[in-house]
Write a protein that holds these residues in place. Sequence first.
Motif, PDB file in Angstrom:
ATOM      1  N   GLU B 239       0.878  -1.603   0.401  1.00 28.93           N
ATOM      2  CA  GLU B 239      -0.170   0.087   0.090  1.00 28.93           C
ATOM      3  C   GLU B 239       0.927   1.252   0.094  1.00 28.93           C
ATOM      4  O   GLU B 239       0.439   2.638  -0.898  1.00 28.93           O
ATOM      5  CB  GLU B 239      -0.733  -0.305   1.323  1.00 28.93           C
ATOM      6  N   CYS B 291       2.155   1.493 -10.483  1.00 28.13           N
ATOM      7  CA  CYS B 291       1.727   1.146  -9.526  1.00 28.13           C
ATOM      8  C   CYS B 291      -0.538   0.999 -10.635  1.00 28.13           C
ATOM      9  O   CYS B 291      -0.695   1.748 -10.590  1.00 28.13           O
ATOM     10  CB  CYS B 291       1.124   1.752  -8.466  1.00 28.13           C
ATOM     11  N   VAL B 293      -4.400   0.380  -9.883  1.00 26.22           N
ATOM     12  CA  VAL B 293      -5.739  -0.304  -9.895  1.00 26.22           C
ATOM     13  C   VAL B 293      -6.161  -0.604 -10.345  1.00 26.22           C
ATOM     14  O   VAL B 293      -6.558   0.009 -10.927  1.00 26.22           O
ATOM     15  CB  VAL B 293      -6.039   1.293  -8.735  1.00 26.22           C
ATOM     16  N   GLY B 326      -5.782  -3.988  -1.134  1.00 21.95           N
ATOM     17  CA  GLY B 326      -5.388  -2.795  -0.177  1.00 21.95           C
ATOM     18  C   GLY B 326      -6.297  -2.008   0.462  1.00 21.95           C
ATOM     19  O   GLY B 326      -7.573  -1.704   0.211  1.00 21.95           O
ATOM     20  N   ILE B 333      -4.968  -3.288  -5.618  1.00 24.22           N
ATOM     21  CA  ILE B 333      -3.650  -2.243  -5.770  1.00 24.22           C
ATOM     22  C   ILE B 333      -2.702  -3.886  -6.188  1.00 24.22           C
ATOM     23  O   ILE B 333      -2.243  -4.953  -5.602  1.00 24.22           O
ATOM     24  CB  ILE B 333      -3.403  -1.662  -4.514  1.00 24.22           C
ATOM     25  N   PHE B 367      -0.168   4.510  -3.529  1.00 22.75           N
ATOM     26  CA  PHE B 367      -1.543   4.413  -2.759  1.00 22.75           C
ATOM     27  C   PHE B 367      -2.086   4.553  -1.501  1.00 22.75           C
ATOM     28  O   PHE B 367      -3.096   5.087  -1.352  1.00 22.75           O
ATOM     29  CB  PHE B 367      -2.033   2.280  -2.497  1.00 22.75           C
TER      30      PHE B 367
END
Lengths: 131, 372
Positions: B239, B291, B293, B326, B333, B367
Motif C-alpha cells: 500500500e 502502480c 488499481v 489494498g 492494488i 496507494f
Amino acid sequence: MAATLTYPPELKYVKTHEWVHLNGDGTATIGITAFAADQLGDVTYVELPKPGTKFSIEEKFGVIESVKSVSDLFMPVSGEVVSINERLSSEPELVNNGCYSEGWMLKVKLGNDSELNKTLSADQYKEFIVE
Amino acid sequence: MLTQTLKETPLADLHRAAGARMVDFAGWNMPVQYKSIIKEHMTVRQAVGLFDVCHMGEVIVTGKDAKPFIQYLIANDLEKLQNPNTALYTQFVNENGGTVDDLIVYRRTNDYLLVVNAGNIDKDWNWINQFKDRFKDLHLVDESDKTGLLALQGPKAQALMKELVGEQAASLPVFHYAESIISGIKISFGRTGYTGEDGYEIFVETSKAAALWQDILKRGEAFGIEPCGLGARDTLRLEACLPLYGHELDDKTSPLEAGLGFSVSLDKPDYIGKDRLVAQKTNGLKKKLVCLVSEGKALPRQGYAIKASTQAIAPVIGSIASGTQGIAVGYPIATGYVPTEYAKVGTQLYVDIRGNSVPAKVVTRPFYKAKK
C-alpha cells in the motif's frame, strides 16, 4: 488453533473442503468447511455461478480469494443452482465469520442422490484433515 | 534434494503460543498472521503493531576503508550521512545494473551497520566479500545470528516509544539512530520502517529478543498494540509502494526501473553498476514499475499478465510484481513492470485474472500515504 474449528455432524463433507446440507425438499445447501476458511484467512472475494447453471460432481463452480491466496470451489454433488448467497458479494467476510451459516454459498437442486454415498461424515472429514 | 530445516527466530515459540500461523519465508519459519491480516493491517494504520523481523541480516563494517568500501558497493551516496547515527536506504547493484539486494546503511559512531533481506544474507555476504581485497583496512562481520530486530510501526509508535525509552526516542528524526535501554535490556533503534507509517526498528541481542517482545506488547496494551505477521507486513508495504526483493527488485531489474531514483546517485565516484545506471538514465528506461488499481474484487497477483487492450490476441506487455487487496484504501492494488510507453499515470491497462481482462489504471505512487 485448528482444535477450535468445528464440523457439525448433520453436514456431509468432501475432500475438496466443501460441505453439503440436505434440506429435505430435494435441494441442498453448499459451503466451505471451517478448515478451509481458516486456511484461507481473511476472505476478500467469492465468485459464484448464476442461478440455473448445472454442474456435475467435482466440477469447479467458483473461486474464493483471501488476502494471501486464491482457490477454486468444487461441487460436492451434481445439481442445478437454485440460488446463491448474494450477501457474499459485499460481505465476503461472512465466510470467515460463519462458514456453516451466513457464509453459505449455493442452494442446488440435487441431481443424483447416490453421490451422497461418496461424501464423508464429520468424523471422517476430521480424520482426513489431520492426515 | 535434502529437506532443509527451517530456521527460527528467538520468538518462534511465543508466536506459536499466541496461535500464529507459521509459514516458510525465505527459509525461515515465520508468523504470517496471528488472527487476521486485515485486523493486523488496520492496527498498524490506526494504532501500533509489533513485528518480528529477527530474520533480517546484519553486517557490520569497520576499519578506515569502511566508508570507501560501502561507497563502492551501494548506489546511494554515503556522503549524505554527514553525521554519525544516521541512515539511508540504498541497493547493491551488479555490473549489469540489476539489483543484488536493497538495504539500509546505518552510520554509527565507530562503524557501519548494513541491514539486508533475510533471503539474501548468504548472497550478499558472498557478493560484498568479492570486493574486500581491493581495500586494506577493512573488517566485515556477519552479526545476523546475534542480532534480533523488532519493528514497532504505526501512528502510536512514537507515544509508545516515549513511554518505553523517553524523549530521546520521541524526538529522533526519521532515518536517525540511537541507543538506549528498555526495561533493563540494551537496545538500539532507527526511526525507520516498512509499512508507510511512522515507526521504529529496534535492534536487540538475540538472547534478549523474547523478553523485549513480551515487554513491549505488555506496555503497549494501553496504546492498542497487537503483534503482526508477515502477511500484514506485505499488504502494508505494498500500500505504501515499498519494494520487496523478489517482487519489485531482482538481479535483472535496476533500482531506476523500480522507480527508486531518489536513492540512486549518478554523480558520486565510481561504484559497481554505475555505468549501466548512467546509461539507462541517458538512453531512457525500457521498462518501468507502475502502480495499478484494478476494477472489481478479484485480486491481481504476482505473475498475472498485463495487456494494453482487451482483445484476446493483444500481446502480453508485462506482468504483475505484487498484488493484493489494498486493505486501508479498500480496492485491489498491484505493481507491475511494463514498457515505458505504458507507464504514464492514467494509462488504461488490463490484467488477465483467470482469463478475464480486468481494467487496471496506472496511478501515482503510493496507494496510501500516512496522515501527518
